[in-house]
Write a protein that holds these residues in place. Sequence first.
Motif, PDB file in Angstrom:
ATOM      1  N   MET A 428      20.313  14.358  17.973  1.00 16.73           N
ATOM      2  CA  MET A 428      19.368  15.146  18.777  1.00 16.73           C
ATOM      3  C   MET A 428      18.212  15.631  17.917  1.00 16.73           C
ATOM      4  O   MET A 428      18.418  16.243  16.860  1.00 16.73           O
ATOM      5  CB  MET A 428      20.085  16.343  19.401  1.00 16.73           C
ATOM      6  N   THR A 429      16.994  15.408  18.398  1.00 16.40           N
ATOM      7  CA  THR A 429      15.816  15.955  17.735  1.00 16.40           C
ATOM      8  C   THR A 429      15.556  17.364  18.254  1.00 16.40           C
ATOM      9  O   THR A 429      16.157  17.806  19.236  1.00 16.40           O
ATOM     10  CB  THR A 429      14.580  15.091  18.024  1.00 16.40           C
ATOM     11  N   ALA A 430      14.634  18.052  17.603  1.00 15.69           N
ATOM     12  CA  ALA A 430      14.270  19.403  18.055  1.00 15.69           C
ATOM     13  C   ALA A 430      13.742  19.364  19.489  1.00 15.69           C
ATOM     14  O   ALA A 430      14.045  20.251  20.298  1.00 15.69           O
ATOM     15  CB  ALA A 430      13.222  20.001  17.118  1.00 15.69           C
ATOM     16  N   LEU A 431      12.956  18.304  19.823  1.00 18.79           N
ATOM     17  CA  LEU A 431      12.410  18.200  21.179  1.00 18.79           C
ATOM     18  C   LEU A 431      13.529  17.979  22.192  1.00 18.79           C
ATOM     19  O   LEU A 431      13.539  18.574  23.275  1.00 18.79           O
ATOM     20  CB  LEU A 431      11.388  17.068  21.251  1.00 18.79           C
ATOM     21  N   ASN A 432      14.467  17.104  21.842  1.00 22.85           N
ATOM     22  CA  ASN A 432      15.602  16.895  22.735  1.00 22.85           C
ATOM     23  C   ASN A 432      16.353  18.201  22.984  1.00 22.85           C
ATOM     24  O   ASN A 432      16.753  18.506  24.112  1.00 22.85           O
ATOM     25  CB  ASN A 432      16.554  15.853  22.129  1.00 22.85           C
ATOM     26  N   GLU A 433      16.551  18.978  21.925  1.00 24.63           N
ATOM     27  CA  GLU A 433      17.268  20.253  22.058  1.00 24.63           C
ATOM     28  C   GLU A 433      16.479  21.234  22.918  1.00 24.63           C
ATOM     29  O   GLU A 433      17.046  21.942  23.751  1.00 24.63           O
ATOM     30  CB  GLU A 433      17.542  20.859  20.678  1.00 24.63           C
ATOM     31  N   ALA A 434      15.180  21.289  22.714  1.00 28.56           N
ATOM     32  CA  ALA A 434      14.343  22.227  23.485  1.00 28.56           C
ATOM     33  C   ALA A 434      14.402  21.914  24.966  1.00 28.56           C
ATOM     34  O   ALA A 434      14.492  22.818  25.807  1.00 28.56           O
ATOM     35  CB  ALA A 434      12.904  22.179  22.988  1.00 28.56           C
ATOM     36  N   ASN A 454       9.791  10.003  22.425  1.00 30.82           N
ATOM     37  CA  ASN A 454      10.501   8.759  22.717  1.00 30.82           C
ATOM     38  C   ASN A 454      11.660   8.490  21.761  1.00 30.82           C
ATOM     39  O   ASN A 454      12.120   7.363  21.629  1.00 30.82           O
ATOM     40  CB  ASN A 454       9.512   7.583  22.672  1.00 30.82           C
ATOM     41  N   LEU A 455      12.146   9.552  21.107  1.00 30.41           N
ATOM     42  CA  LEU A 455      13.314   9.418  20.242  1.00 30.41           C
ATOM     43  C   LEU A 455      14.552   9.856  21.026  1.00 30.41           C
ATOM     44  O   LEU A 455      14.708  11.025  21.368  1.00 30.41           O
ATOM     45  CB  LEU A 455      13.160  10.277  18.987  1.00 30.41           C
ATOM     46  N   GLU A 456      15.404   8.897  21.318  1.00 27.31           N
ATOM     47  CA  GLU A 456      16.620   9.223  22.064  1.00 27.31           C
ATOM     48  C   GLU A 456      17.721   9.654  21.108  1.00 27.31           C
ATOM     49  O   GLU A 456      17.647   9.407  19.905  1.00 27.31           O
ATOM     50  CB  GLU A 456      17.082   8.025  22.896  1.00 27.31           C
ATOM     51  N   ASP A 457      18.766  10.299  21.649  1.00 22.34           N
ATOM     52  CA  ASP A 457      19.893  10.705  20.819  1.00 22.34           C
ATOM     53  C   ASP A 457      20.887   9.550  20.686  1.00 22.34           C
ATOM     54  O   ASP A 457      20.607   8.416  21.094  1.00 22.34           O
ATOM     55  CB  ASP A 457      20.558  11.961  21.393  1.00 22.34           C
ATOM     56  N   ASP A 458      22.066   9.833  20.138  1.00 22.11           N
ATOM     57  CA  ASP A 458      23.047   8.776  19.899  1.00 22.11           C
ATOM     58  C   ASP A 458      23.555   8.136  21.183  1.00 22.11           C
ATOM     59  O   ASP A 458      24.077   7.018  21.162  1.00 22.11           O
ATOM     60  CB  ASP A 458      24.241   9.320  19.107  1.00 22.11           C
ATOM     61  N   ALA A 459      23.416   8.840  22.292  1.00 22.06           N
ATOM     62  CA  ALA A 459      23.853   8.304  23.580  1.00 22.06           C
ATOM     63  C   ALA A 459      22.714   7.634  24.325  1.00 22.06           C
ATOM     64  O   ALA A 459      22.849   7.287  25.502  1.00 22.06           O
ATOM     65  CB  ALA A 459      24.452   9.417  24.434  1.00 22.06           C
ATOM     66  N   THR A 491      23.854   6.942  28.178  1.00 17.63           N
ATOM     67  CA  THR A 491      25.279   6.805  28.529  1.00 17.63           C
ATOM     68  C   THR A 491      25.968   8.170  28.552  1.00 17.63           C
ATOM     69  O   THR A 491      27.191   8.251  28.534  1.00 17.63           O
ATOM     70  CB  THR A 491      25.990   5.892  27.504  1.00 17.63           C
ATOM     71  N   LEU A 492      25.172   9.236  28.611  1.00 14.50           N
ATOM     72  CA  LEU A 492      25.736  10.582  28.485  1.00 14.50           C
ATOM     73  C   LEU A 492      26.577  10.980  29.692  1.00 14.50           C
ATOM     74  O   LEU A 492      27.624  11.600  29.555  1.00 14.50           O
ATOM     75  CB  LEU A 492      24.606  11.602  28.283  1.00 14.50           C
ATOM     76  N   ASN A 493      26.124  10.628  30.885  1.00  4.66           N
ATOM     77  CA  ASN A 493      26.803  11.047  32.111  1.00  4.66           C
ATOM     78  C   ASN A 493      27.675   9.912  32.631  1.00  4.66           C
ATOM     79  O   ASN A 493      27.180   8.909  33.133  1.00  4.66           O
ATOM     80  CB  ASN A 493      25.768  11.457  33.163  1.00  4.66           C
TER      81      ASN A 493
END
Length: 604
Positions: A428-434, A454-459, A491-493
């Motif tokens: 997770m990047t800071a933007l994803n967390e925000a 446009n940086l996705e997390d591990d999922a 693939t998170l949900n």
Amino acid sequence: MLSIKEAVEQSDIDTLRDLVHHKQCTDEELKSCLFIAARNGQLDITATILEAGMKPDVHDEEEYTPLTLAAKHGHGMLTNLLVMWDCSIHMPGGPDQNTALHYGASEGYLEPVKILIEAKSEINSRNVQDDTPLILACLHGHLSVVKFLLAQNASVRKRGYQDRTALHCATENGHTEICKLLLSSAADLEEEDTFGNTPLICAAERGHAEVLQLFLSQGCDVNKMNHSAGTALHFAAQHGDLDCCTLLLEGSAEIDAQDIRRFTPLMMAALNGHEDIVRLLIERKCNVSMAAYNKRTALHLAAERGRLLCCKLLLESGTGIDARDSMGCTPIHIAANKGHTSIVRFLIEKGADLKKRAINGNTLLHYAASGGSVQCCKDLIDHRFDVNAQNRDGITPLITAIYSKQIKTAKVLLDEGSKINHRGLHGMTALNEAVFYKCPQLAALLLEYGANPNLEDDAGTLPLWFAVDGNCDESVRLLLGANSDYDIRSTLNSLCGPCNPIEHAIHKQKTHVLEWFLSAYCNRASNIMRQHLMTAASLPIQSSTAEVVQNLYSQPCLLKEYCRKSIINSFGRGSKIKKKIKKITLPYVLQQYLTFNEIKLLSD
């Protein structure tokens, strides 16, 4: 001619009798006037109304009876009249459902109390809160009433509300003479209320030193604990009462007693900033290094609450400056997290180990960022703390600031060169967390400083997917303005399977968001919607939603929308798009359109 109410208010007995004799008043008027007379102690008026046939045990709208009103207002002769009229002396009345004897005792009117006792009123009767007349008299400090009730053999050990005895209640409000009287009548000094508090503990908690001294002179157990294992000294220290603490210590109170949380009196005093008590306990040789259930010392607690003078006293007494709690935090970590800059500076000056990390690997800067103190962050950066230091989960101070929604400290870290696109826990990047924590203000700040949308997390989860999933329309709008990707499947949900933000908006039945996606991505968005409806038959999408989606992608996109998409694509992706658009000489309306500020949020 006067009305019956006017006659009563003016004590015009002749007019009242005339009105009653000629039946020029209703029963309701008579009843109302009976309560006026009872409240005012009008003997002749009351007698006249009763002679007219009104029953003495009626209730008014507040459930008072004439007798309870007469006793409550101290009208002895009227109380006697009503008793002689054979009213029910045990009938409760009023919102507190007290008997007349309760009211007389509570208000301190001895004459009605005597009359009621002589009339065989139950001396130990209980009201709805289980309080007896003696308990109420003790609570409110009516010494003469207490003396009389005790002389009439009122029970001194009956328990009332929350299992308080008369002695508890007299202690609560510091009625020393009543306490002496109760003790001479065999009141038990060791009786406990619902919480296990003895009268001594009550005296210490309320700061009644004279009462406390009285109990100590009677040989009470100075170290008796309540149900939370708190002693009288704990309470006196907590409330900062120097006289009570001194008396208790002179009475052999255990100076290092620990309550259920293993807090000592010193900890209670330090936590609440009572420097005099801290100094007294240190002078009496308390153990300054004892730890509570979470291994925090008095210095941890003082640092947490910003008690600078207490911190100084504790350090001077030899407590450990770098003692660790159960999370591995030292007092300076706690102070940084709470934003107590003066404590942080003081502990640095006194040689606190700045390299120590908590068990999770957080540095001081992590805690300062999370706590939201700009000055703490700046001070630590001045001490060359690394703004990109990672804890054991790869989290930087910037991301900890995001977790706590601390916009100001996040900006400080960004200004100091924090890596904005660093991937932390689960990628997770800071933007994803925000966006995940639904804080569009932070998302806007991060985009302004160059965060990559446009940086996705591990999922495979994009910030835009989180914005759709979290129903955060403002974040959706911000990410559209940054030309966010939309075709990466998360693939998170597990409930809706791998899906991109547009498909997820269909799953979430966010038709207004789908309209925005069509406006932003035009034919590409409509193709995704069309294809997804054809392949998502097994998903729980309402037919009404499917119909709306079908109507959306069936309509041609506007030429201006294609133009906007083309212009934005020419600027690339990310936050700099907005800055580039602002440099173009365009009417304000067009600038707003190009940055998606024309979108009207549902919350607007």
